[in-house]
Design a protein around this motif. Structure first.
Motif, PDB file in Angstrom:
ATOM      1  N   SER A   1       7.234   3.658  -2.295  1.00 40.52           N
ATOM      2  CA  SER A   1       6.923   5.052  -1.987  1.00 40.52           C
ATOM      3  C   SER A   1       6.425   5.163  -0.558  1.00 40.52           C
ATOM      4  O   SER A   1       5.991   4.181   0.038  1.00 40.52           O
ATOM      5  CB  SER A   1       5.836   5.578  -2.926  1.00 40.52           C
ATOM      6  N   THR A   2       6.483   6.373  -0.013  1.00 42.90           N
ATOM      7  CA  THR A   2       5.949   6.620   1.319  1.00 42.90           C
ATOM      8  C   THR A   2       4.982   7.797   1.269  1.00 42.90           C
ATOM      9  O   THR A   2       5.047   8.630   0.363  1.00 42.90           O
ATOM     10  CB  THR A   2       7.064   6.930   2.331  1.00 42.90           C
ATOM     11  N   ASP A   3       4.102   7.867   2.268  1.00 35.98           N
ATOM     12  CA  ASP A   3       3.179   8.996   2.364  1.00 35.98           C
ATOM     13  C   ASP A   3       3.854  10.139   3.124  1.00 35.98           C
ATOM     14  O   ASP A   3       5.039  10.069   3.455  1.00 35.98           O
ATOM     15  CB  ASP A   3       1.864   8.563   3.015  1.00 35.98           C
ATOM     16  N   PHE A   4       3.109  11.189   3.439  1.00 32.92           N
ATOM     17  CA  PHE A   4       3.678  12.360   4.114  1.00 32.92           C
ATOM     18  C   PHE A   4       4.202  12.041   5.507  1.00 32.92           C
ATOM     19  O   PHE A   4       5.102  12.697   5.998  1.00 32.92           O
ATOM     20  CB  PHE A   4       2.640  13.477   4.200  1.00 32.92           C
ATOM     21  N   SER A   5       3.639  11.006   6.135  1.00 35.77           N
ATOM     22  CA  SER A   5       4.089  10.641   7.482  1.00 35.77           C
ATOM     23  C   SER A   5       5.268   9.666   7.446  1.00 35.77           C
ATOM     24  O   SER A   5       5.776   9.294   8.486  1.00 35.77           O
ATOM     25  CB  SER A   5       2.929  10.025   8.268  1.00 35.77           C
ATOM     26  N   GLY A   6       5.659   9.246   6.245  1.00 39.79           N
ATOM     27  CA  GLY A   6       6.775   8.311   6.110  1.00 39.79           C
ATOM     28  C   GLY A   6       6.359   6.860   6.115  1.00 39.79           C
ATOM     29  O   GLY A   6       7.199   5.976   6.058  1.00 39.79           O
ATOM     30  N   ARG A   7       5.058   6.604   6.181  1.00 36.67           N
ATOM     31  CA  ARG A   7       4.570   5.219   6.159  1.00 36.67           C
ATOM     32  C   ARG A   7       4.561   4.701   4.722  1.00 36.67           C
ATOM     33  O   ARG A   7       4.373   5.460   3.788  1.00 36.67           O
ATOM     34  CB  ARG A   7       3.179   5.140   6.761  1.00 36.67           C
ATOM     35  N   PRO A   8       4.728   3.383   4.548  1.00 35.97           N
ATOM     36  CA  PRO A   8       4.763   2.828   3.194  1.00 35.97           C
ATOM     37  C   PRO A   8       3.397   2.885   2.521  1.00 35.97           C
ATOM     38  O   PRO A   8       2.358   2.939   3.187  1.00 35.97           O
ATOM     39  CB  PRO A   8       5.190   1.374   3.412  1.00 35.97           C
ATOM     40  N   ILE A   9       3.418   2.873   1.208  1.00 38.15           N
ATOM     41  CA  ILE A   9       2.204   2.792   0.393  1.00 38.15           C
ATOM     42  C   ILE A   9       2.215   1.432  -0.283  1.00 38.15           C
ATOM     43  O   ILE A   9       3.251   0.979  -0.766  1.00 38.15           O
ATOM     44  CB  ILE A   9       2.160   3.925  -0.647  1.00 38.15           C
ATOM     45  N   TYR A  10       1.053   0.797  -0.313  1.00 42.71           N
ATOM     46  CA  TYR A  10       0.897  -0.537  -0.898  1.00 42.71           C
ATOM     47  C   TYR A  10      -0.065  -0.467  -2.078  1.00 42.71           C
ATOM     48  O   TYR A  10      -0.929   0.405  -2.124  1.00 42.71           O
ATOM     49  CB  TYR A  10       0.318  -1.504   0.145  1.00 42.71           C
ATOM     50  N   ARG A  11       0.069  -1.401  -3.031  1.00 42.02           N
ATOM     51  CA  ARG A  11      -0.826  -1.472  -4.194  1.00 42.02           C
ATOM     52  C   ARG A  11      -1.209  -2.924  -4.442  1.00 42.02           C
ATOM     53  O   ARG A  11      -0.389  -3.820  -4.296  1.00 42.02           O
ATOM     54  CB  ARG A  11      -0.143  -0.894  -5.429  1.00 42.02           C
ATOM     55  N   ASN A  12      -2.479  -3.139  -4.874  1.00 37.98           N
ATOM     56  CA  ASN A  12      -2.886  -4.498  -5.238  1.00 37.98           C
ATOM     57  C   ASN A  12      -2.860  -4.656  -6.756  1.00 37.98           C
ATOM     58  O   ASN A  12      -2.520  -3.714  -7.489  1.00 37.98           O
ATOM     59  CB  ASN A  12      -4.254  -4.861  -4.632  1.00 37.98           C
ATOM     60  N   THR A  13      -3.222  -5.812  -7.254  1.00 36.13           N
ATOM     61  CA  THR A  13      -3.144  -6.090  -8.696  1.00 36.13           C
ATOM     62  C   THR A  13      -4.216  -5.341  -9.489  1.00 36.13           C
ATOM     63  O   THR A  13      -4.131  -5.289 -10.709  1.00 36.13           O
ATOM     64  CB  THR A  13      -3.284  -7.596  -8.971  1.00 36.13           C
ATOM     65  N   LYS A  14      -5.187  -4.758  -8.821  1.00 36.70           N
ATOM     66  CA  LYS A  14      -6.248  -4.000  -9.504  1.00 36.70           C
ATOM     67  C   LYS A  14      -6.002  -2.497  -9.406  1.00 36.70           C
ATOM     68  O   LYS A  14      -6.890  -1.694  -9.631  1.00 36.70           O
ATOM     69  CB  LYS A  14      -7.594  -4.385  -8.926  1.00 36.70           C
TER      70      LYS A  14
END
Length: 64
Positions: free
Chosen positions: A33-46
């Protein structure tokens, strides 16, 4: 301005910041997924997210 998400790292590490909880440290993986500016979104295991908050002009960690 178009942000080139293909050039972003697939994984990043957050560590050694006295201002965040230890549960938010560690490896974050790009989720597609990307944010409104087009930058990627990251998620950790928690299930914390690393995302760019354009209003602050910086990367932030949060649970949503």
């Amino acid at each position: 301005m178009e942000f080139l998400t293909d050039t972003c790292e697939p994984r990043v590490e957050v560590f050694n910041d006295a201002n965040i909880a230890t549960s938010t440290m560690g490896i974050y993986t790009k989720i597609g997924s990307t944010d409104f500016s087009g930058r990627p979104i990251y998620r950790n295991t928690k299930n914390f997210f690393l995302f760019y908050w354009s209003a602050y002009g910086d990367w932030c960690v949060g649970d949503s």
